[in-house]
Design a protein around this motif. Structure first.
Motif, PDB file in Angstrom:
ATOM      1  N   SER A   1       1.963 -34.942  -4.472  1.00 56.61           N
ATOM      2  CA  SER A   1       1.839 -33.550  -4.892  1.00 56.61           C
ATOM      3  C   SER A   1       2.993 -32.621  -4.427  1.00 56.61           C
ATOM      4  O   SER A   1       3.145 -31.959  -4.117  1.00 56.61           O
ATOM      5  CB  SER A   1       0.387 -33.147  -5.142  1.00 56.61           C
ATOM      6  OG  SER A   1       0.699 -33.692  -4.212  1.00 56.61           O
TER       7      SER A   1
ATOM      8  N   ARG B   1      -8.744 -27.029  -6.079  1.00 52.96           N
ATOM      9  CA  ARG B   1      -7.230 -27.838  -5.870  1.00 52.96           C
ATOM     10  C   ARG B   1      -5.838 -26.740  -6.707  1.00 52.96           C
ATOM     11  O   ARG B   1      -6.380 -27.358  -8.127  1.00 52.96           O
ATOM     12  CB  ARG B   1      -7.197 -29.533  -5.990  1.00 52.96           C
ATOM     13  CG  ARG B   1      -5.826 -30.634  -5.243  1.00 52.96           C
ATOM     14  CD  ARG B   1      -5.758 -31.501  -6.583  1.00 52.96           C
ATOM     15  NE  ARG B   1      -6.197 -32.075  -7.487  1.00 52.96           N
ATOM     16  CZ  ARG B   1      -5.106 -31.555  -7.986  1.00 52.96           C
ATOM     17  NH1 ARG B   1      -4.253 -31.305  -8.441  1.00 52.96           N
ATOM     18  NH2 ARG B   1      -6.101 -32.222  -9.257  1.00 52.96           N
TER      19      ARG B   1
ATOM     20  N   ILE C   1      -5.451 -34.744   3.942  1.00 53.44           N
ATOM     21  CA  ILE C   1      -4.147 -35.039   2.852  1.00 53.44           C
ATOM     22  C   ILE C   1      -3.377 -36.150   3.378  1.00 53.44           C
ATOM     23  O   ILE C   1      -4.323 -36.809   4.878  1.00 53.44           O
ATOM     24  CB  ILE C   1      -3.192 -33.981   3.445  1.00 53.44           C
ATOM     25  CG1 ILE C   1      -2.310 -33.861   2.025  1.00 53.44           C
ATOM     26  CG2 ILE C   1      -2.704 -33.993   5.093  1.00 53.44           C
ATOM     27  CD1 ILE C   1      -1.307 -32.484   2.424  1.00 53.44           C
TER      28      ILE C   1
ATOM     29  N   GLN D   1       4.565 -26.538   0.013  1.00 50.75           N
ATOM     30  CA  GLN D   1       3.141 -27.492  -0.741  1.00 50.75           C
ATOM     31  C   GLN D   1       2.037 -27.630  -1.016  1.00 50.75           C
ATOM     32  O   GLN D   1       1.354 -28.791  -1.659  1.00 50.75           O
ATOM     33  CB  GLN D   1       4.745 -28.607  -1.809  1.00 50.75           C
ATOM     34  CG  GLN D   1       6.098 -28.011  -1.956  1.00 50.75           C
ATOM     35  CD  GLN D   1       6.745 -28.893  -2.099  1.00 50.75           C
ATOM     36  OE1 GLN D   1       6.091 -30.275  -3.290  1.00 50.75           O
ATOM     37  NE2 GLN D   1       8.353 -29.268  -1.696  1.00 50.75           N
TER      38      GLN D   1
ATOM     39  N   GLY E   1      -3.921 -33.642  -1.231  1.00 45.92           N
ATOM     40  CA  GLY E   1      -2.260 -33.843  -1.761  1.00 45.92           C
ATOM     41  C   GLY E   1      -2.023 -35.066  -1.225  1.00 45.92           C
ATOM     42  O   GLY E   1      -2.230 -35.792  -0.313  1.00 45.92           O
TER      43      GLY E   1
ATOM     44  N   VAL F   1      -1.879 -28.002  -7.429  1.00 46.87           N
ATOM     45  CA  VAL F   1      -0.693 -28.251  -7.408  1.00 46.87           C
ATOM     46  C   VAL F   1       0.111 -27.723  -7.444  1.00 46.87           C
ATOM     47  O   VAL F   1       0.359 -26.275  -7.951  1.00 46.87           O
ATOM     48  CB  VAL F   1      -0.690 -28.476  -8.134  1.00 46.87           C
ATOM     49  CG1 VAL F   1       0.712 -29.781  -8.356  1.00 46.87           C
ATOM     50  CG2 VAL F   1      -1.735 -29.973  -8.475  1.00 46.87           C
TER      51      VAL F   1
ATOM     52  N   PRO G   1      -2.143 -36.038  -7.287  1.00 47.82           N
ATOM     53  CA  PRO G   1      -2.804 -34.878  -7.143  1.00 47.82           C
ATOM     54  C   PRO G   1      -2.979 -34.633  -8.020  1.00 47.82           C
ATOM     55  O   PRO G   1      -1.950 -34.074  -8.783  1.00 47.82           O
ATOM     56  CB  PRO G   1      -2.562 -34.602  -5.394  1.00 47.82           C
ATOM     57  CG  PRO G   1      -2.041 -35.429  -5.214  1.00 47.82           C
ATOM     58  CD  PRO G   1      -1.938 -37.132  -5.851  1.00 47.82           C
TER      59      PRO G   1
END
Length: 263
Positions: A188, A11, A69, A209, A214, A13, A263
Protein backbone atom coordinates in the motif's frame (compact mmCIF):
# COMPACT_ATOMS: atom_id res chain seq x y z
CA UNK A 1 -11.16 -5.93 -16.45
CA UNK A 2 -11.98 -4.52 -13.00
CA UNK A 3 -10.68 -6.00 -9.79
CA UNK A 4 -12.59 -6.56 -6.57
CA UNK A 5 -11.00 -5.40 -3.34
CA UNK A 6 -12.53 -5.95 0.09
CA UNK A 7 -11.98 -3.03 2.44
CA UNK A 8 -12.79 -1.93 5.97
CA UNK A 9 -14.13 1.46 6.95
CA UNK A 10 -11.29 2.48 9.26
CA UNK A 11 -8.58 2.02 6.60
CA UNK A 12 -7.87 4.59 3.89
CA UNK A 13 -5.55 3.66 0.99
CA UNK A 14 -3.42 6.65 -0.03
CA UNK A 15 -4.16 7.86 -3.55
CA UNK A 16 -0.65 7.29 -4.87
CA UNK A 17 -0.43 3.72 -3.65
CA UNK A 18 -3.95 2.95 -4.86
CA UNK A 19 -3.12 4.23 -8.32
CA UNK A 20 0.04 2.14 -8.42
CA UNK A 21 -1.83 -1.00 -7.44
CA UNK A 22 -4.53 -0.33 -10.02
CA UNK A 23 -1.76 -0.50 -12.61
CA UNK A 24 -0.38 -3.69 -11.06
CA UNK A 25 -3.66 -5.55 -11.38
CA UNK A 26 -4.91 -3.80 -14.50
CA UNK A 27 -6.45 -6.19 -17.00
CA UNK A 28 -6.66 -8.99 -14.46
CA UNK A 29 -9.84 -10.33 -12.83
CA UNK A 30 -7.99 -11.09 -9.61
CA UNK A 31 -9.73 -10.89 -6.25
CA UNK A 32 -7.69 -9.48 -3.39
CA UNK A 33 -8.04 -9.75 0.38
CA UNK A 34 -7.19 -7.03 2.87
CA UNK A 35 -5.46 -7.90 6.16
CA UNK A 36 -8.52 -6.79 8.11
CA UNK A 37 -10.80 -9.05 6.09
CA UNK A 38 -8.41 -11.98 6.49
CA UNK A 39 -8.47 -11.53 10.26
CA UNK A 40 -12.24 -11.17 10.36
CA UNK A 41 -12.80 -14.31 8.30
CA UNK A 42 -10.41 -16.30 10.49
CA UNK A 43 -12.11 -15.15 13.67
CA UNK A 44 -15.49 -16.08 12.24
CA UNK A 45 -14.42 -19.72 12.07
CA UNK A 46 -12.99 -19.64 15.61
CA UNK A 47 -9.30 -19.92 14.76
CA UNK A 48 -6.78 -19.42 17.56
CA UNK A 49 -5.50 -15.91 18.25
CA UNK A 50 -1.85 -17.05 18.17
CA UNK A 51 0.21 -15.75 15.24
CA UNK A 52 0.89 -18.27 12.45
CA UNK A 53 4.15 -20.15 12.18
CA UNK A 54 6.82 -17.71 11.07
CA UNK A 55 10.55 -17.14 11.32
CA UNK A 56 10.17 -15.45 14.70
CA UNK A 57 8.12 -15.99 17.83
CA UNK A 58 4.49 -14.79 17.80
CA UNK A 59 4.33 -11.12 18.66
CA UNK A 60 1.09 -11.28 20.64
CA UNK A 61 -0.07 -8.12 18.84
CA UNK A 62 -3.77 -7.92 18.05
CA UNK A 63 -3.98 -5.88 14.85
CA UNK A 64 -7.74 -5.50 15.26
CA UNK A 65 -6.98 -3.14 18.14
CA UNK A 66 -3.38 -2.04 17.51
CA UNK A 67 -2.46 0.34 14.70
CA UNK A 68 -0.36 -2.19 12.79
CA UNK A 69 1.86 -1.70 9.77
CA UNK A 70 4.22 -4.15 8.04
CA UNK A 71 7.67 -3.14 6.86
CA UNK A 72 8.84 -5.19 3.86
CA UNK A 73 12.01 -5.23 1.78
CA UNK A 74 12.39 -6.58 -1.76
CA UNK A 75 15.21 -7.83 -3.97
CA UNK A 76 17.91 -8.45 -1.36
CA UNK A 77 19.92 -9.34 0.46
CA UNK A 78 22.58 -6.86 -0.59
CA UNK A 79 25.67 -5.18 0.80
CA UNK A 80 23.64 -2.86 3.06
CA UNK A 81 21.35 -5.55 4.49
CA UNK A 82 23.55 -6.26 7.55
CA UNK A 83 23.39 -2.55 8.45
CA UNK A 84 19.62 -2.66 8.01
CA UNK A 85 19.43 -5.68 10.33
CA UNK A 86 21.46 -3.78 12.92
CA UNK A 87 18.91 -0.95 12.74
CA UNK A 88 15.92 -3.27 13.03
CA UNK A 89 17.48 -5.02 16.02
CA UNK A 90 18.19 -1.72 17.76
CA UNK A 91 14.66 -0.47 17.07
CA UNK A 92 13.11 -3.84 18.08
CA UNK A 93 11.26 -4.13 14.78
CA UNK A 94 10.67 -7.28 12.76
CA UNK A 95 10.25 -7.02 8.99
CA UNK A 96 9.44 -9.26 6.02
CA UNK A 97 12.19 -9.84 3.44
CA UNK A 98 11.21 -10.90 -0.08
CA UNK A 99 14.51 -12.32 -1.33
CA UNK A 100 15.91 -12.85 -4.82
CA UNK A 101 17.63 -16.16 -5.42
CA UNK A 102 20.23 -15.53 -8.11
CA UNK A 103 23.08 -13.18 -7.10
CA UNK A 104 21.42 -12.47 -3.73
CA UNK A 105 20.41 -15.52 -1.67
CA UNK A 106 23.25 -17.51 -3.22
CA UNK A 107 25.74 -14.68 -2.75
CA UNK A 108 24.80 -13.85 0.85
CA UNK A 109 23.77 -17.09 2.61
CA UNK A 110 25.03 -15.87 5.98
CA UNK A 111 22.82 -12.79 5.74
CA UNK A 112 19.80 -14.92 4.79
CA UNK A 113 20.48 -17.08 7.83
CA UNK A 114 20.78 -14.01 10.02
CA UNK A 115 17.47 -12.61 8.72
CA UNK A 116 15.73 -15.81 9.77
CA UNK A 117 17.60 -16.20 13.07
CA UNK A 118 16.72 -12.65 14.17
CA UNK A 119 12.98 -13.25 13.84
CA UNK A 120 12.22 -11.68 10.47
CA UNK A 121 9.97 -13.34 7.91
CA UNK A 122 11.86 -14.78 4.93
CA UNK A 123 9.83 -14.72 1.73
CA UNK A 124 10.22 -15.32 -2.02
CA UNK A 125 10.77 -12.65 -4.70
CA UNK A 126 11.63 -15.11 -7.51
CA UNK A 127 14.97 -16.30 -8.81
CA UNK A 128 15.94 -13.60 -11.31
CA UNK A 129 13.23 -10.91 -11.09
CA UNK A 130 11.56 -11.75 -14.39
CA UNK A 131 7.98 -10.53 -14.80
CA UNK A 132 5.97 -13.61 -14.00
CA UNK A 133 2.92 -12.55 -16.01
CA UNK A 134 5.08 -12.70 -19.15
CA UNK A 135 6.24 -16.27 -18.56
CA UNK A 136 4.89 -19.72 -19.33
CA UNK A 137 3.69 -21.85 -16.45
CA UNK A 138 6.86 -23.93 -16.32
CA UNK A 139 9.01 -20.80 -16.25
CA UNK A 140 6.95 -19.31 -13.42
CA UNK A 141 7.37 -22.52 -11.46
CA UNK A 142 11.14 -22.49 -11.98
CA UNK A 143 11.46 -18.83 -10.91
CA UNK A 144 9.66 -19.54 -7.64
CA UNK A 145 10.75 -23.09 -6.85
CA UNK A 146 14.48 -22.42 -7.28
CA UNK A 147 14.28 -19.66 -4.69
CA UNK A 148 12.17 -21.85 -2.41
CA UNK A 149 14.84 -24.54 -2.56
CA UNK A 150 17.73 -22.12 -2.01
CA UNK A 151 16.12 -20.50 1.03
CA UNK A 152 15.10 -23.85 2.52
CA UNK A 153 18.65 -25.15 2.19
CA UNK A 154 19.96 -22.17 4.17
CA UNK A 155 17.21 -21.67 6.76
CA UNK A 156 15.57 -25.09 6.96
CA UNK A 157 12.18 -23.56 6.14
CA UNK A 158 10.36 -22.96 2.86
CA UNK A 159 8.73 -19.54 2.52
CA UNK A 160 4.96 -19.29 2.59
CA UNK A 161 4.81 -15.81 1.05
CA UNK A 162 5.91 -14.42 -2.31
CA UNK A 163 5.90 -11.02 -3.98
CA UNK A 164 5.80 -10.96 -7.78
CA UNK A 165 8.25 -8.57 -9.49
CA UNK A 166 6.49 -5.26 -10.17
CA UNK A 167 3.44 -6.80 -8.50
CA UNK A 168 2.44 -8.32 -11.85
CA UNK A 169 0.16 -11.34 -11.55
CA UNK A 170 -2.25 -13.39 -13.60
CA UNK A 171 -4.12 -16.69 -13.33
CA UNK A 172 -1.02 -18.75 -14.15
CA UNK A 173 0.99 -17.00 -11.43
CA UNK A 174 -1.79 -17.69 -8.96
CA UNK A 175 -2.02 -21.34 -9.99
CA UNK A 176 1.70 -21.96 -9.55
CA UNK A 177 1.82 -20.02 -6.29
CA UNK A 178 -0.97 -22.18 -4.94
CA UNK A 179 0.85 -25.36 -6.00
CA UNK A 180 4.02 -24.20 -4.21
CA UNK A 181 2.21 -23.11 -1.04
CA UNK A 182 2.81 -19.40 -1.57
CA UNK A 183 0.44 -16.52 -0.84
CA UNK A 184 0.91 -13.40 -2.99
CA UNK A 185 1.64 -10.21 -1.03
CA UNK A 186 1.25 -6.74 -2.56
CA UNK A 187 1.60 -3.37 -0.82
CA UNK A 188 0.00 0.00 0.00
CA UNK A 189 3.01 2.32 0.37
CA UNK A 190 6.04 2.63 -1.87
CA UNK A 191 8.86 5.18 -1.91
CA UNK A 192 9.94 4.36 -5.48
CA UNK A 193 13.39 4.16 -3.92
CA UNK A 194 14.81 2.78 -7.16
CA UNK A 195 14.49 6.29 -8.59
CA UNK A 196 16.20 8.37 -5.88
CA UNK A 197 19.08 8.31 -3.41
CA UNK A 198 17.48 11.04 -1.29
CA UNK A 199 16.84 9.35 2.06
CA UNK A 200 14.70 12.22 3.34
CA UNK A 201 12.47 11.97 0.27
CA UNK A 202 12.15 8.22 0.74
CA UNK A 203 11.15 8.77 4.36
CA UNK A 204 8.59 11.46 3.41
CA UNK A 205 6.98 9.31 0.72
CA UNK A 206 6.52 6.39 3.11
CA UNK A 207 5.29 8.48 6.04
CA UNK A 208 2.83 10.31 3.77
CA UNK A 209 1.39 7.02 2.48
CA UNK A 210 1.33 5.12 5.77
CA UNK A 211 -2.02 3.81 6.95
CA UNK A 212 -3.39 1.31 9.40
CA UNK A 213 -2.97 -2.30 8.20
CA UNK A 214 -0.58 -0.98 5.57
CA UNK A 215 2.26 -2.86 3.90
CA UNK A 216 5.35 -0.76 3.15
CA UNK A 217 7.48 -1.66 0.13
CA UNK A 218 11.18 -0.73 0.20
CA UNK A 219 14.35 -2.18 -1.34
CA UNK A 220 17.44 -2.79 0.79
CA UNK A 221 19.64 -2.81 -2.35
CA UNK A 222 19.42 0.93 -3.13
CA UNK A 223 21.79 3.47 -1.61
CA UNK A 224 19.18 5.83 -0.16
CA UNK A 225 16.92 3.26 1.43
CA UNK A 226 18.72 1.79 4.44
CA UNK A 227 19.69 5.28 5.76
CA UNK A 228 16.00 6.25 5.56
CA UNK A 229 14.75 3.36 7.70
CA UNK A 230 15.57 4.72 11.19
CA UNK A 231 13.64 7.91 10.51
CA UNK A 232 10.70 6.00 9.04
CA UNK A 233 10.48 3.76 12.09
CA UNK A 234 10.84 6.61 14.57
CA UNK A 235 8.23 8.80 12.89
CA UNK A 236 5.66 6.04 12.47
CA UNK A 237 6.14 4.86 16.06
CA UNK A 238 5.58 8.46 17.13
CA UNK A 239 2.30 8.37 15.21
CA UNK A 240 1.18 5.29 17.10
CA UNK A 241 2.05 2.50 14.67
CA UNK A 242 3.11 -0.97 15.75
CA UNK A 243 5.45 -2.76 13.34
CA UNK A 244 4.66 -6.39 12.54
CA UNK A 245 5.60 -9.00 9.96
CA UNK A 246 3.12 -9.84 7.22
CA UNK A 247 2.02 -13.10 8.94
CA UNK A 248 1.47 -11.14 12.16
CA UNK A 249 -0.56 -8.55 10.24
CA UNK A 250 -2.87 -11.31 9.00
CA UNK A 251 -3.12 -13.25 12.30
CA UNK A 252 -5.17 -15.10 13.42
CA UNK A 253 -5.51 -15.91 9.73
CA UNK A 254 -2.87 -17.96 7.97
CA UNK A 255 -2.02 -16.75 4.47
CA UNK A 256 -3.73 -19.02 1.95
CA UNK A 257 -1.56 -20.31 -0.92
CA UNK A 258 -2.40 -18.54 -4.16
CA UNK A 259 -4.49 -15.83 -2.50
CA UNK A 260 -3.58 -12.19 -3.21
CA UNK A 261 -3.29 -9.95 -0.16
CA UNK A 262 -3.13 -6.17 -0.32
CA UNK A 263 -4.28 -3.43 2.07
Amino acid sequence: MPTRTRNVAHRVVPALAAAALALVLGGCSMDTTSPADARQEAESVDQTLAAPDSAGAPSGVDCDTAKCIALTFDAGPGKDTPRLLDTLKAKKVHATFFLLGENHVLKHPDVVRRIADEGHEVANHTWSHRRLDKLKTGEIREELSRTQDAIAEITGRRPTLMRPPQGRINDDVTKVSRELGLAQILWSATAKDYSTTDSELIKKRIVDQAGRDGIILLHDIYDGTVPAVPGIIDELKKRGYTFVTVPELLAPATANPGEVYRP
